[in-house]
Design a protein around this motif. Structure first.
Motif, mmCIF file in Angstrom:
data_model
loop_
_atom_site.group_PDB
_atom_site.id
_atom_site.type_symbol
_atom_site.label_atom_id
_atom_site.label_comp_id
_atom_site.label_asym_id
_atom_site.label_seq_id
_atom_site.Cartn_x
_atom_site.Cartn_y
_atom_site.Cartn_z
ATOM 1 N N ASP A 95 3.125 1.395 4.558
ATOM 2 C CA ASP A 95 3.098 0.127 5.288
ATOM 3 C C ASP A 95 4.453 -0.149 5.924
ATOM 4 O O ASP A 95 5.373 0.661 5.845
ATOM 5 C CB ASP A 95 2.646 -1.031 4.383
ATOM 6 N N ASP A 96 4.581 -1.300 6.562
ATOM 7 C CA ASP A 96 5.804 -1.622 7.298
ATOM 8 C C ASP A 96 7.018 -1.817 6.387
ATOM 9 O O ASP A 96 8.143 -1.803 6.853
ATOM 10 C CB ASP A 96 5.593 -2.843 8.191
ATOM 11 N N ARG A 97 6.784 -1.964 5.075
ATOM 12 C CA ARG A 97 7.907 -2.077 4.128
ATOM 13 C C ARG A 97 8.246 -0.731 3.494
ATOM 14 O O ARG A 97 8.968 -0.667 2.514
ATOM 15 C CB ARG A 97 7.564 -3.091 3.032
ATOM 16 N N LEU A 98 7.655 0.336 4.037
ATOM 17 C CA LEU A 98 7.848 1.711 3.577
ATOM 18 C C LEU A 98 7.315 1.949 2.169
ATOM 19 O O LEU A 98 7.754 2.854 1.473
ATOM 20 C CB LEU A 98 9.321 2.125 3.681
ATOM 21 N N LYS A 99 6.360 1.139 1.744
ATOM 22 C CA LYS A 99 5.690 1.339 0.473
ATOM 23 C C LYS A 99 4.561 2.340 0.702
ATOM 24 O O LYS A 99 3.779 2.190 1.639
ATOM 25 C CB LYS A 99 5.136 0.016 -0.042
ATOM 26 N N SER A 100 4.451 3.376 -0.156
ATOM 27 C CA SER A 100 3.439 4.417 0.019
ATOM 28 C C SER A 100 2.356 4.330 -1.043
ATOM 29 O O SER A 100 2.611 3.944 -2.179
ATOM 30 C CB SER A 100 4.079 5.802 -0.048
ATOM 31 N N ASP A 101 1.166 4.722 -0.641
ATOM 32 C CA ASP A 101 0.009 4.734 -1.518
ATOM 33 C C ASP A 101 -0.808 5.969 -1.166
ATOM 34 O O ASP A 101 -1.032 6.256 0.007
ATOM 35 C CB ASP A 101 -0.799 3.456 -1.279
ATOM 36 N N TYR A 102 -1.276 6.714 -2.164
ATOM 37 C CA TYR A 102 -2.080 7.906 -1.942
ATOM 38 C C TYR A 102 -3.505 7.631 -2.379
ATOM 39 O O TYR A 102 -3.739 7.128 -3.480
ATOM 40 C CB TYR A 102 -1.528 9.093 -2.741
ATOM 41 N N SER A 103 -4.474 7.975 -1.516
ATOM 42 C CA SER A 103 -5.875 7.782 -1.876
ATOM 43 C C SER A 103 -6.762 8.529 -0.891
ATOM 44 O O SER A 103 -6.305 9.009 0.154
ATOM 45 C CB SER A 103 -6.235 6.296 -1.898
ATOM 46 N N TYR A 104 -8.059 8.614 -1.254
ATOM 47 C CA TYR A 104 -9.034 9.197 -0.344
ATOM 48 C C TYR A 104 -9.486 8.132 0.648
ATOM 49 O O TYR A 104 -9.669 6.970 0.297
ATOM 50 C CB TYR A 104 -10.255 9.735 -1.099
ATOM 51 N N TRP A 105 -9.676 8.556 1.888
ATOM 52 C CA TRP A 105 -10.167 7.694 2.967
ATOM 53 C C TRP A 105 -11.387 8.374 3.559
ATOM 54 O O TRP A 105 -11.435 9.605 3.660
ATOM 55 C CB TRP A 105 -9.100 7.535 4.059
ATOM 56 N N ILE A 106 -12.381 7.590 3.957
ATOM 57 C CA ILE A 106 -13.530 8.156 4.661
ATOM 58 C C ILE A 106 -13.385 7.812 6.141
ATOM 59 O O ILE A 106 -13.006 6.698 6.501
ATOM 60 C CB ILE A 106 -14.879 7.674 4.084
ATOM 61 N N ILE A 107 -13.646 8.821 6.970
ATOM 62 C CA ILE A 107 -13.469 8.709 8.418
ATOM 63 C C ILE A 107 -14.801 9.022 9.080
ATOM 64 O O ILE A 107 -15.455 10.010 8.732
ATOM 65 C CB ILE A 107 -12.398 9.712 8.898
ATOM 66 N N ASP A 108 -15.216 8.196 10.020
ATOM 67 C CA ASP A 108 -16.442 8.436 10.773
ATOM 68 C C ASP A 108 -16.232 9.661 11.653
ATOM 69 O O ASP A 108 -15.298 9.721 12.458
ATOM 70 C CB ASP A 108 -16.781 7.205 11.617
ATOM 71 N N GLY A 109 -17.076 10.661 11.506
ATOM 72 C CA GLY A 109 -16.978 11.895 12.292
ATOM 73 C C GLY A 109 -15.743 12.681 11.930
ATOM 74 O O GLY A 109 -15.371 12.803 10.774
ATOM 75 N N LYS A 110 -15.072 13.196 12.973
ATOM 76 C CA LYS A 110 -13.830 13.941 12.764
ATOM 77 C C LYS A 110 -12.618 13.088 13.090
ATOM 78 O O LYS A 110 -11.506 13.575 13.096
ATOM 79 C CB LYS A 110 -13.812 15.197 13.635
ATOM 80 N N GLY A 111 -12.836 11.820 13.375
ATOM 81 C CA GLY A 111 -11.712 10.946 13.675
ATOM 82 C C GLY A 111 -11.910 10.169 14.955
ATOM 83 O O GLY A 111 -13.011 10.036 15.473
ATOM 84 N N LYS A 112 -10.814 9.673 15.472
ATOM 85 C CA LYS A 112 -10.806 8.744 16.601
ATOM 86 C C LYS A 112 -11.581 9.243 17.825
ATOM 87 O O LYS A 112 -12.340 8.504 18.436
ATOM 88 C CB LYS A 112 -9.351 8.488 16.974
#
Length: 179
Positions: A74-91
């Motif tokens: 995020d904008d405070r440089l805090k990191s988080d690792y997790s799985y994300w689901i994306i529609d198709g192959k992306g944008k």
């Protein structure tokens, strides 16, 4: 001064992440119900046979969705690792009919335990994170790539093939042989 934005980055899933617990997808369709343990960086789903999970639904695209292990900063440089689901192959390469996450159409979503994803008319995918503990260690070992053999804690030789479920309690009373 430039405004820093939130950022998603695909990263390697390492053994330390897997040692903490398992990320599991329960995939339900008219044909089957199965559990899939996520243990890769990128996991693809769709009708095409080259996908990691092949979906048999006429409304599913050839490459309908992707689950990816990502770092969110995020904008405070805090990191988080997790799985994300994306529609198709992306944008630029979304699926034709999209994905419904927890009842809302989304193109990108951070997965948390209890999330449900609907694809087409017949596919329901539930996501769960199961933290490693002594209570569920046998199940998590079963989910390993090596497919460790599952040995039940309680062993008995009972056969459940002849078990019947009866909704009418009167039926049971009528069939009991009385001395």
């Amino acid at each position: 001064m430039a405004d820093k934005k939130s950022k998603l980055t695909l990263v390697e899933l390492n053994k330390a992440d897997l040692a903490k617990g398992r990320h599991v997808l329960i995939v339900e369709s008219p044909e089957s119900r199965r559990a899939v343990s996520l243990n890769v960086n990128v996991f693809s789903m769709g009708r095409h046979p080259n996908n990691d999970l092949i979906l048999n639904d006429p409304l599913a695209s050839r490459h309908h969705a992707t689950v990816a292990w990502m770092r969110y900063t995020d904008d405070r440089l805090k990191s988080d690792y997790s799985y994300w689901i994306i529609d198709g192959k992306g944008k630029r390469k979304r699926s034709r009919n999209g994905i419904i996450v927890n009842g809302k159409k989304k193109s990108l979503h951070r997965l948390t335990s209890g999330d449900t994803v609907h694809i087409g008319n017949n596919i329901k995918i539930s996501y769960s994170y199961i933290a490693y503990s002594t209570d569920n260690s046998q199940f998590l070992n079963y989910c390993n790539e090596e497919k460790a053999e599952y040995n039940p804690i309680f062993t008995n030789d009972k056969s459940y093939k002849e078990t019947a479920i009866v909704d009418d309690p009167g039926f049971i009373e009528d069939t009991i042989v009385k001395d």
